[in-house]
Design a protein around this motif. Structure first.
Motif, PDB file in Angstrom:
ATOM      1  N   SER A 160     -12.371  51.222  89.079  1.00 57.35           N
ATOM      2  CA  SER A 160     -12.801  51.686  87.763  1.00 57.35           C
ATOM      3  C   SER A 160     -11.673  52.346  86.960  1.00 57.35           C
ATOM      4  N   PHE A 161     -10.682  52.900  87.641  1.00 57.42           N
ATOM      5  CA  PHE A 161      -9.619  53.614  86.915  1.00 57.42           C
ATOM      6  C   PHE A 161      -8.809  52.689  85.996  1.00 57.42           C
ATOM      7  N   LEU A 173     -11.597  50.610  83.434  1.00 56.11           N
ATOM      8  CA  LEU A 173     -12.242  51.350  82.350  1.00 56.11           C
ATOM      9  C   LEU A 173     -11.273  51.789  81.262  1.00 56.11           C
ATOM     10  N   ARG A 174     -10.007  51.455  81.425  1.00 55.07           N
ATOM     11  CA  ARG A 174      -9.073  51.641  80.317  1.00 55.07           C
ATOM     12  C   ARG A 174      -9.286  50.576  79.247  1.00 55.07           C
ATOM     13  N   SER A 205     -11.952  48.073  76.935  1.00 54.20           N
ATOM     14  CA  SER A 205     -13.233  48.220  76.258  1.00 54.20           C
ATOM     15  C   SER A 205     -13.574  46.924  75.540  1.00 54.20           C
ATOM     16  N   ALA A 254     -14.214  59.165  80.177  1.00 61.76           N
ATOM     17  CA  ALA A 254     -13.877  58.373  81.353  1.00 61.76           C
ATOM     18  C   ALA A 254     -14.836  58.660  82.503  1.00 61.76           C
ATOM     19  N   ARG A 255     -15.144  59.928  82.731  1.00 64.51           N
ATOM     20  CA  ARG A 255     -16.056  60.309  83.813  1.00 64.51           C
ATOM     21  C   ARG A 255     -17.450  59.747  83.566  1.00 64.51           C
ATOM     22  N   ARG A 267     -18.336  57.064  81.803  1.00 64.55           N
ATOM     23  CA  ARG A 267     -18.346  55.624  82.030  1.00 64.55           C
ATOM     24  C   ARG A 267     -18.217  55.295  83.521  1.00 64.55           C
ATOM     25  N   ARG A 268     -17.419  56.089  84.226  1.00 67.69           N
ATOM     26  CA  ARG A 268     -17.196  55.826  85.652  1.00 67.69           C
ATOM     27  C   ARG A 268     -18.488  55.992  86.460  1.00 67.69           C
TER      28      ARG A 268
END
Length: 299
Positions: free
Chosen positions: A99-100, A103-104, A106, A196-197, A199-200
């Protein structure tokens, strides 16, 4: 009072569904397994796209991870029926580091990136075990009727956890945060939301549930093949169900799953035309009822 009545009705429905192996038998279990897994997948994809604004075309990656984790656990001597939670856990553990970087991205970039990720996992599975597929070790531990009943209960449990989990997430403080992120992540961040958190959490939760569904599918069919379990058609079906039923609602994906299941049962004999008819219906709903069937009720 209305909430208590709804909970009572829901508990009654779940009790009836749990009793299907006792009064319905295999003739009921077989189609209901399909319907329950569709409902779970639709709810989980809706968590991503409908609430977190992450339209994924790669959720089949976690179906495959769940299925192959079940195979590895069974090959080590564990009862496959007891290894479904391990499959869900493995999908979540893979999703967290993935995910790191993912998720950058979109929008369309995220959709393509998620699909590429699924293809990487498909190729890895093919290189490790070939494209001929694998049978589930230890499937003979239980009599066929018992095994199918246990698989049905797993499908019911996974579907209930998927729908209930999404409901709990979106009804609380997290629901407000994730809607804000989906609407405008810059504005949400300015208001103190950890984009970010947020979405993660959605991404990993969806991966855990999808991994469990992959294990249930393998436990049901007793056979898995990279080309089938990592097929992008799964994500397309998830998108179809959510758009038809109503994206961004709890009940919409369930309605979409029922519609998709009914279409499968009635149109699958028409070959390629089955997919054409599904496509026409999806386009028509997008044009004339963009909020889906659930939205028509609120119109």
């Amino acid at each position: 009072m209305r909430a208590a009545a709804r909970l009572g009705v829901l508990a009654l429905v779940l009790a009836v569904l749990a009793g299907v192996p006792f009064f319905g038998g295999p003739s009921w279990e077989r189609p209901l397994i399909d319907l329950l897994t569709l409902a779970a997948l639709a709810s989980l994809w809706n968590l991503l796209a409908g609430y977190a604004g992450l339209a994924s075309f790669g959720q089949q990656a976690y179906l495959g991870i769940g299925a192959y984790t079940l195979y590895l656990a069974a090959a080590q001597g564990l009862d496959p029926q007891l290894a479904v939670p391990l499959a869900a856990l493995a999908a979540g553990l893979v999703a967290l580091p993935v995910s790191f970087p993912l998720l950058r991205l979109s929008g369309g970039h995220f959709a393509i990136g998620s699909w590429v990720l699924a293809e990487v996992f498909r190729l890895a599975a093919t290189l490790q075990g070939g494209n001929t597929g694998l049978s589930l070790p230890g499937a003979g531990r239980h009599e066929p009727l018992v095994r199918q009943a246990m698989t049905y209960w797993w499908a019911l449990g996974v579907a209930a956890c998927a729908v209930g989990g999404v409901l709990l997430l979106v009804r609380g403080r997290y629901g407000l945060s994730v809607r804000a992120v989906a609407g405008d992540p810059v504005a949400a961040a300015a208001c103190g939301v950890r984009v970010a958190r947020t979405r993660r959490i959605a991404y990993c939760a969806a991966a855990v549930g999808t991994g469990a569904v992959g294990a249930v599918l393998f436990a049901d069919t007793l056979y898995v093949q990279p080309e089938s379990i990592f097929n992008v058609q799964y994500s397309v079906s998830m998108m179809f169900m959510v758009l038809i039923g109503g994206i961004g609602t709890v009940t919409g994906p369930l309605i979409g799953a029922l519609v998709f299941f009914a279409l499968q049962q009635t149109l699958s004999g028409y070959g390629p035309w089955y997919l054409v008819l599904l496509g026409i219906m999806a386009v028509a709903m997008t044009m004339f009822a963009p909020r889906g069937i659930r939205g028509l009720r609120d119109a």
